[in-house]
Design a protein around this motif. Structure first.
Motif, PDB file in Angstrom:
ATOM      1  N   LEU A 274      -3.462  13.497  -6.735  1.00 55.25           N
ATOM      2  CA  LEU A 274      -3.578  12.023  -7.349  1.00 55.25           C
ATOM      3  C   LEU A 274      -3.037  11.054  -6.651  1.00 55.25           C
ATOM      4  O   LEU A 274      -3.711  10.026  -6.342  1.00 55.25           O
ATOM      5  CB  LEU A 274      -2.575  12.188  -8.491  1.00 55.25           C
ATOM      6  CG  LEU A 274      -2.937  10.857  -9.471  1.00 55.25           C
ATOM      7  CD1 LEU A 274      -4.226  10.318  -9.715  1.00 55.25           C
ATOM      8  CD2 LEU A 274      -2.031  11.148 -10.607  1.00 55.25           C
ATOM      9  N   CYS A 275      -1.873  11.275  -5.729  1.00 55.21           N
ATOM     10  CA  CYS A 275      -1.301  10.387  -4.720  1.00 55.21           C
ATOM     11  C   CYS A 275      -2.131  10.106  -3.753  1.00 55.21           C
ATOM     12  O   CYS A 275      -2.565   8.859  -3.104  1.00 55.21           O
ATOM     13  CB  CYS A 275       0.087  10.617  -4.427  1.00 55.21           C
ATOM     14  SG  CYS A 275       1.123  10.439  -5.652  1.00 55.21           S
ATOM     15  N   GLN A 276      -2.886  11.074  -3.091  1.00 49.75           N
ATOM     16  CA  GLN A 276      -3.872  11.078  -2.122  1.00 49.75           C
ATOM     17  C   GLN A 276      -5.042  10.085  -2.407  1.00 49.75           C
ATOM     18  O   GLN A 276      -5.572   9.284  -1.524  1.00 49.75           O
ATOM     19  CB  GLN A 276      -4.362  12.208  -1.726  1.00 49.75           C
ATOM     20  CG  GLN A 276      -3.396  13.197  -0.777  1.00 49.75           C
ATOM     21  CD  GLN A 276      -4.026  14.555  -0.355  1.00 49.75           C
ATOM     22  OE1 GLN A 276      -5.125  14.598   0.008  1.00 49.75           O
ATOM     23  NE2 GLN A 276      -2.853  15.429  -0.379  1.00 49.75           N
TER      24      GLN A 276
ATOM     25  N   HIS B  69       4.491   6.582 -10.091  1.00 51.32           N
ATOM     26  CA  HIS B  69       4.942   7.861  -9.356  1.00 51.32           C
ATOM     27  C   HIS B  69       5.323   8.776 -10.452  1.00 51.32           C
ATOM     28  O   HIS B  69       5.847   8.626 -11.515  1.00 51.32           O
ATOM     29  CB  HIS B  69       5.999   7.498  -8.646  1.00 51.32           C
ATOM     30  CG  HIS B  69       7.162   6.752  -9.317  1.00 51.32           C
ATOM     31  ND1 HIS B  69       8.223   7.227 -10.257  1.00 51.32           N
ATOM     32  CD2 HIS B  69       7.576   5.434  -9.440  1.00 51.32           C
ATOM     33  CE1 HIS B  69       9.173   6.201 -10.583  1.00 51.32           C
ATOM     34  NE2 HIS B  69       8.487   5.016 -10.137  1.00 51.32           N
ATOM     35  N   HIS B  70       4.872  10.079 -10.268  1.00 49.85           N
ATOM     36  CA  HIS B  70       4.953  11.235 -11.156  1.00 49.85           C
ATOM     37  C   HIS B  70       6.427  11.727 -10.752  1.00 49.85           C
ATOM     38  O   HIS B  70       6.887  11.280  -9.706  1.00 49.85           O
ATOM     39  CB  HIS B  70       4.197  12.150 -10.792  1.00 49.85           C
ATOM     40  CG  HIS B  70       3.923  12.536  -9.226  1.00 49.85           C
ATOM     41  ND1 HIS B  70       4.599  13.517  -8.867  1.00 49.85           N
ATOM     42  CD2 HIS B  70       2.983  12.265  -8.586  1.00 49.85           C
ATOM     43  CE1 HIS B  70       4.356  13.497  -7.578  1.00 49.85           C
ATOM     44  NE2 HIS B  70       3.418  12.819  -7.445  1.00 49.85           N
ATOM     45  N   LYS B  71       6.719  12.711 -11.451  1.00 46.13           N
ATOM     46  CA  LYS B  71       8.417  13.169 -11.288  1.00 46.13           C
ATOM     47  C   LYS B  71       8.241  13.894  -9.796  1.00 46.13           C
ATOM     48  O   LYS B  71       7.471  14.846  -9.648  1.00 46.13           O
ATOM     49  CB  LYS B  71       8.598  14.168 -12.279  1.00 46.13           C
ATOM     50  CG  LYS B  71      10.162  14.799 -12.327  1.00 46.13           C
ATOM     51  CD  LYS B  71      10.591  15.591 -13.440  1.00 46.13           C
ATOM     52  CE  LYS B  71      11.904  16.358 -13.089  1.00 46.13           C
ATOM     53  NZ  LYS B  71      12.995  15.691 -13.471  1.00 46.13           N
ATOM     54  N   GLY B  72       9.128  13.513  -8.934  1.00 46.62           N
ATOM     55  CA  GLY B  72       9.366  14.022  -7.752  1.00 46.62           C
ATOM     56  C   GLY B  72       8.280  13.647  -6.556  1.00 46.62           C
ATOM     57  O   GLY B  72       8.337  13.935  -5.633  1.00 46.62           O
ATOM     58  N   CYS B  73       7.644  12.426  -7.137  1.00 46.32           N
ATOM     59  CA  CYS B  73       6.656  11.850  -6.050  1.00 46.32           C
ATOM     60  C   CYS B  73       7.457  11.046  -4.940  1.00 46.32           C
ATOM     61  O   CYS B  73       8.529  10.401  -5.291  1.00 46.32           O
ATOM     62  CB  CYS B  73       5.931  10.700  -6.999  1.00 46.32           C
ATOM     63  SG  CYS B  73       4.877   9.772  -5.736  1.00 46.32           S
ATOM     64  N   GLY B  74       7.251  11.497  -3.760  1.00 45.78           N
ATOM     65  CA  GLY B  74       7.876  11.193  -2.384  1.00 45.78           C
ATOM     66  C   GLY B  74       7.196   9.953  -1.614  1.00 45.78           C
ATOM     67  O   GLY B  74       7.357   9.741  -0.566  1.00 45.78           O
ATOM     68  N   CYS B  75       6.315   9.404  -2.368  1.00 45.40           N
ATOM     69  CA  CYS B  75       5.529   8.314  -1.902  1.00 45.40           C
ATOM     70  C   CYS B  75       6.516   7.108  -1.557  1.00 45.40           C
ATOM     71  O   CYS B  75       7.230   6.921  -2.360  1.00 45.40           O
ATOM     72  CB  CYS B  75       4.196   7.875  -2.349  1.00 45.40           C
ATOM     73  SG  CYS B  75       3.104   9.506  -2.875  1.00 45.40           S
ATOM     74  N   THR B  76       6.029   6.153  -0.725  1.00 42.03           N
ATOM     75  CA  THR B  76       6.857   5.009  -0.469  1.00 42.03           C
ATOM     76  C   THR B  76       5.708   4.054  -0.570  1.00 42.03           C
ATOM     77  O   THR B  76       4.701   4.047  -0.262  1.00 42.03           O
ATOM     78  CB  THR B  76       7.743   5.133   0.447  1.00 42.03           C
ATOM     79  OG1 THR B  76       7.043   5.307   1.903  1.00 42.03           O
ATOM     80  CG2 THR B  76       9.007   6.107   0.510  1.00 42.03           C
TER      81      THR B  76
ATOM     82  N   THR C 298       0.980  -1.325   0.063  1.00 40.82           N
ATOM     83  CA  THR C 298      -0.028   0.094  -0.081  1.00 40.82           C
ATOM     84  C   THR C 298       1.098   1.334   0.050  1.00 40.82           C
ATOM     85  O   THR C 298       2.124   1.246   0.309  1.00 40.82           O
ATOM     86  CB  THR C 298      -0.782   0.056   1.118  1.00 40.82           C
ATOM     87  OG1 THR C 298      -2.092   1.195   1.115  1.00 40.82           O
ATOM     88  CG2 THR C 298      -0.199   0.042   2.538  1.00 40.82           C
ATOM     89  N   ARG C 299       0.246   2.369  -0.443  1.00 40.90           N
ATOM     90  CA  ARG C 299       0.962   3.707  -0.768  1.00 40.90           C
ATOM     91  C   ARG C 299       1.252   4.351   0.583  1.00 40.90           C
ATOM     92  O   ARG C 299       0.175   4.673   1.247  1.00 40.90           O
ATOM     93  CB  ARG C 299       0.343   4.279  -1.770  1.00 40.90           C
ATOM     94  CG  ARG C 299       1.048   5.700  -2.074  1.00 40.90           C
ATOM     95  CD  ARG C 299       0.067   6.316  -3.004  1.00 40.90           C
ATOM     96  NE  ARG C 299       0.613   5.886  -4.465  1.00 40.90           N
ATOM     97  CZ  ARG C 299       1.082   6.145  -5.410  1.00 40.90           C
ATOM     98  NH1 ARG C 299       1.933   7.245  -5.298  1.00 40.90           N
ATOM     99  NH2 ARG C 299       1.331   5.482  -6.560  1.00 40.90           N
ATOM    100  N   VAL C 300       2.526   4.689   0.978  1.00 40.11           N
ATOM    101  CA  VAL C 300       2.450   5.686   2.381  1.00 40.11           C
ATOM    102  C   VAL C 300       2.873   6.981   1.643  1.00 40.11           C
ATOM    103  O   VAL C 300       3.713   7.220   0.770  1.00 40.11           O
ATOM    104  CB  VAL C 300       3.790   5.208   3.432  1.00 40.11           C
ATOM    105  CG1 VAL C 300       3.774   6.257   4.069  1.00 40.11           C
ATOM    106  CG2 VAL C 300       3.624   3.876   3.584  1.00 40.11           C
TER     107      VAL C 300
HETATM  108 ZN   LIG Z   1       3.390  10.477  -4.712  1.00 44.39          ZN
END
Ligand SMILES: [Zn+2]
Length: 176
Positions: free
Chosen positions: A140-142, A157-164, A130-132
């Motif tokens: 979008l990530c939310q 992941h988009h450019k600069g996406c900091g999700c893990t 699952t996405r953190v």
């Molecule tokens: Zn993200």
């Protein structure tokens, strides 16, 4: 520090290294070719560290979850010559170059970790993840957060996406 926090610190360190070499070039201390070579090496080193961190983080997660000592896989990132992309940025007019290089350095480091974590989950046959979200996650990530995806599903992941990614070992329990 959590995996996400440590990864963001690593991205910040890589960004600072690239910006230091960018300033040296702008101040005439090194040539553009030197700047491209040095910054490419910084990005490669940051990618190596990000890959090791992702590999270690998943091993630690699985060790804690299973009560067994799970070793790292020793994943190595693909060898990338970052100079062409860095040169493309240098040739862009009408933008703040320092800002562009900062964004690029962060994005490359974060994306390398996301790819490595995904590869490690696939190799280990982790059932799901699952996405953190990071602090300033985009809408979008939310929207994507909360869902449990198959372990081998690639991470958007988009450019600069900091999700893990966070592994989900028992999907039924997590989604109930
Ligand atoms: Zn993200």
């Amino acid at each position: 520090m959590t995996y996400t926090e440590t990864l963001h610190k690593l991205a910040t360190d890589t960004e600072a290294q690239v910006l230091t070499s960018f300033r040296s070039w702008q101040e005439g201390n090194i040539t553009q070719a030197d700047f491209l070579a040095v910054s490419s090496a910084f990005l490669a080193a940051g990618g190596n560290r990000a890959t090791g961190l992702a590999d270690l983080s998943l091993a630690a997660f699985l060790s804690a979850a299973t009560g067994r000592a799970v070793p790292t896989l020793g994943i190595v990132p693909p060898e990338v010559d970052h100079r062409p992309e860095l040169a493309t940025i240098a040739a862009t007019t009408g933008v703040d170059l320092a800002e562009q290089y900062a964004t690029h350095a962060r994005a490359v480091t974060l994306a390398t970790a996301q790819d490595a974590y995904g590869q490690a989950m696939t190799e280990r046959s982790v059932p799901g993840w699952t996405r953190v979200l990071n602090g300033g996650a985009c809408p979008l990530c939310q929207d994507l957060a909360g869902a449990v995806l198959p372990g081998d599903a690639p991470m958007y992941h988009h450019k600069g996406c900091g999700c893990t990614q966070r592994p989900v070992l028992n999907q039924r329990r997590e989604s109930a």
